[in-house]
Every structure is written in structure tokens, then in C-alpha cells.
Design a protein around this motif. Structure first.
Motif, mmCIF file in Angstrom:
data_model
loop_
_atom_site.group_PDB
_atom_site.id
_atom_site.type_symbol
_atom_site.label_atom_id
_atom_site.label_comp_id
_atom_site.label_asym_id
_atom_site.label_seq_id
_atom_site.Cartn_x
_atom_site.Cartn_y
_atom_site.Cartn_z
ATOM 1 N N THR A 19 0.834 -1.199 0.000
ATOM 2 C CA THR A 19 0.000 0.000 0.000
ATOM 3 C C THR A 19 0.866 1.245 0.000
ATOM 4 O O THR A 19 1.666 1.455 0.924
ATOM 5 C CB THR A 19 -0.927 0.026 1.227
ATOM 6 O OG1 THR A 19 -1.718 -1.166 1.260
ATOM 7 C CG2 THR A 19 -1.858 1.232 1.183
ATOM 8 N N ASN A 21 1.496 4.814 0.881
ATOM 9 C CA ASN A 21 0.914 5.505 2.031
ATOM 10 C C ASN A 21 1.546 6.884 2.206
ATOM 11 O O ASN A 21 2.313 7.123 3.135
ATOM 12 C CB ASN A 21 1.104 4.649 3.293
ATOM 13 C CG ASN A 21 0.378 5.229 4.490
ATOM 14 O OD1 ASN A 21 -0.741 5.709 4.371
ATOM 15 N ND2 ASN A 21 1.026 5.185 5.646
ATOM 16 N N THR A 55 -1.769 -1.141 -4.125
ATOM 17 C CA THR A 55 -2.884 -0.223 -3.934
ATOM 18 C C THR A 55 -2.391 1.047 -3.253
ATOM 19 O O THR A 55 -1.198 1.197 -2.957
ATOM 20 C CB THR A 55 -4.008 -0.892 -3.117
ATOM 21 O OG1 THR A 55 -5.179 -0.083 -3.166
ATOM 22 C CG2 THR A 55 -3.593 -1.124 -1.672
ATOM 23 N N SER A 57 -3.411 4.086 -0.125
ATOM 24 C CA SER A 57 -4.217 4.311 1.067
ATOM 25 C C SER A 57 -5.330 5.318 0.769
ATOM 26 O O SER A 57 -5.166 6.234 -0.038
ATOM 27 C CB SER A 57 -3.339 4.813 2.219
ATOM 28 O OG SER A 57 -2.729 6.038 1.868
#
Length: 254
Positions: A19, A21, A55, A57
Motif C-alpha cells: 500500500t 501511504n 494499492t 491508502s
């Protein structure tokens, strides 16, 4: 889970969720690019490389792309762009599946991630595009080549020349996104897809992925050598032998 950097990395057996972030937009600064590169290289060196779900956040941004604040001079921009090129190469060569889980915006360098992934799941409010031409920038040349390969010349020109963002339906129509699901289902669907792909024969999956990504750049002689080398690897592999035996047994019963 590692939370000390710009990445959150969580492993669940054969799947790793990475992720980005960097709230609020998960912009790709040099630190994040290098951390992504190191993480993917490290996972590629595993004896059994896991599937990767990439992906961002939050629900508004997969990533807003390159952090323009860092493009302040050639001495800063040159190493950053080289690391980004290496990251795309690492994604392209990664021996397992990479699935992008996209919520919201995926533009610029983030769209290049989608184009170098093996599958993309997005939500209905996602926006993609190459706005660089409007910001005094260019995408990485490798990313532009991949845009032509995956989207076709006309769709790539549409995104690159105008620099406008397009929505989910258009993203699916041109092949930048595989499927659209509700926002709350993006992560779970991406994990499901990645899990299915990870269960395929690892050597065969890697050979197919490598061929899809690299054969357009190779001569016929190099293709022949690759084909024979792959044949040597999978014909003698126990997992491949067992798969063919199951297929033949099933057909003989029918």
C-alpha cells in the motif's frame, strides 16, 4: 506489517499487499519509488515469489503520480526518473502476478503502474490519464511505449496529447482497467484475482508473462531460443507433467 516507511507491506501466505501511504494523494516521490523498487526486487528473489496486490491508502487516490515538487532541477530529476524506469522494469519482469487495486485517481506515473500490472480492478469513480503535457512534464518513455502496446496508438495519443483524465467506463473500453467493482469491494476482489493467478503453475505463468511483455522487442531468432528454453523447463517439470496427465486422463474418460 511494516509501517516505518511510505509503504505498508502485509503478507498473507502467497499474497503480499503493498500500500502506497503518502496522504493525501500518495504522490510518487523519490523515496516511495525507491522503496517500491526495493520491495518488488526483494519479493522477486523469494524461492516462491508471492502474488502482489498494489494499492494506495484511502479511497480518493490510488496515486496522483509523480511528486512535481521534486522536479526542481536536472540533478534531482535525473536519478529519480532512472529509479522510476527501473521500477517499471522490475514490475514487468516480476515472476508472479501483480494486480492493481484502484480507488479514485491513478494518473501519470500511477497509470504506468496499471499498464505494467497483470490485472487491474478499479471502482466506478476512478480517473486515469497522462496529464504531464499540461504540467511541463513527460511520462517515462517506457510507460509511453507500454501505453501504445496495451491501449493502441489512438487511445495512447488521446491520453498523452490532450492530457485529460477519463473515467472508469472509458478506462475499461481502452484496456487500461480490467473490471469495475464497488469501492468497498476493490481490495477483496483484487486479492481474489491475485490469488487465482498465483495458483497457476509458477513457471508457466512466468513464461507467459515474460513472453507477453518482451516478445515484441525480440527478433525471430531470439523468440525461437526462448521457446525452446521454455519447452525444456516445463516439459520436464513435475507439476507440468502432472497437469498434462490429469488432462489426458479426463479426456480419456469422456
Amino acid at each position: 506489517m511494516n509501517t516505518a516507511t511510505s509503504l505498508l507491506i502485509e503478507r498473507d501466505q502467497d499474497l503480499v499487499t503493498i500500500t502506497m501511504n503518502r496522504p493525501p494523494a500518495n504522490a510518487l516521490n523519490a523515496q516511495l519509488i525507491v522503496e517500491l523498487l526495493e520491495a518488488i526486487r526483494r519479493l522477486a528473489d523469494d524461492e516462491n515469489p508471492p502474488g502482489i496486490v498494489l494499492t494506495g491508502s484511502g479511497d480518493r487516490f490510488f496515486s496522483a503520480g509523480g511528486d512535481i515538487k521534486e522536479v526542481v532541477g536536472i540533478d534531482v530529476a535525473r536519478p529519480r526518473i532512472r529509479f522510476f524506469h527501473e521500477l517499471l522494469v522490475a514490475m514487468e519482469n516480476y515472476p508472479g502476478p501483480i494486480v492493481c487495486a484502484v480507488r479514485g485517481y491513478a494518473v501519470g506515473g500511477a497509470l504506468e503502474f496499471l499498464l505494467h500490472a497483470d490485472y487491474v480492478v478499479a471502482d466506478a469513480v476512478c480517473k486515469i490519464g497522462f496529464p504531464e503535457i499540461n504540467h511541463g512534464l513527460l511520462p517515462v518513455t517506457k510507460g509511453m511505449r507500454r501505453a501504445v502496446e496495451k491501449l493502441g496508438v489512438r487511445a495512447a495519443q488521446e491520453l498523452l496529447y490532450w492530457g485529460e483524465l477519463v473515467g472508469a467506463e472509458r478506462a475499461v473500453a481502452i484496456g487500461a482497467v480490467n473490471e469495475i467493482v464497488p469501492t468497498e469491494e476493490v481490495a477483496s476482489r483484487a486479492r481474489d484475482v491475485c490469488g487465482v493467478l498465483r495458483q497457476k503453475d509458477r513457471k508457466l505463468f512466468h513464461a507467459i508473462k515474460r513472453s507477453l511483455n518482451l516478445t515484441a522487442q525480440m527478433s525471430d531468432q531470439a523468440l525461437e531460443k526462448m521457446t525452446v528454453a521454455d519447452l525444456d523447463a516445463y516439459v520436464t517439470a513435475e507439476s507440468s507433467t502432472n497437469a498434462r496427465a490429469r488432462f489426458l486422463s479426463k479426456n480419456s474418460k469422456g
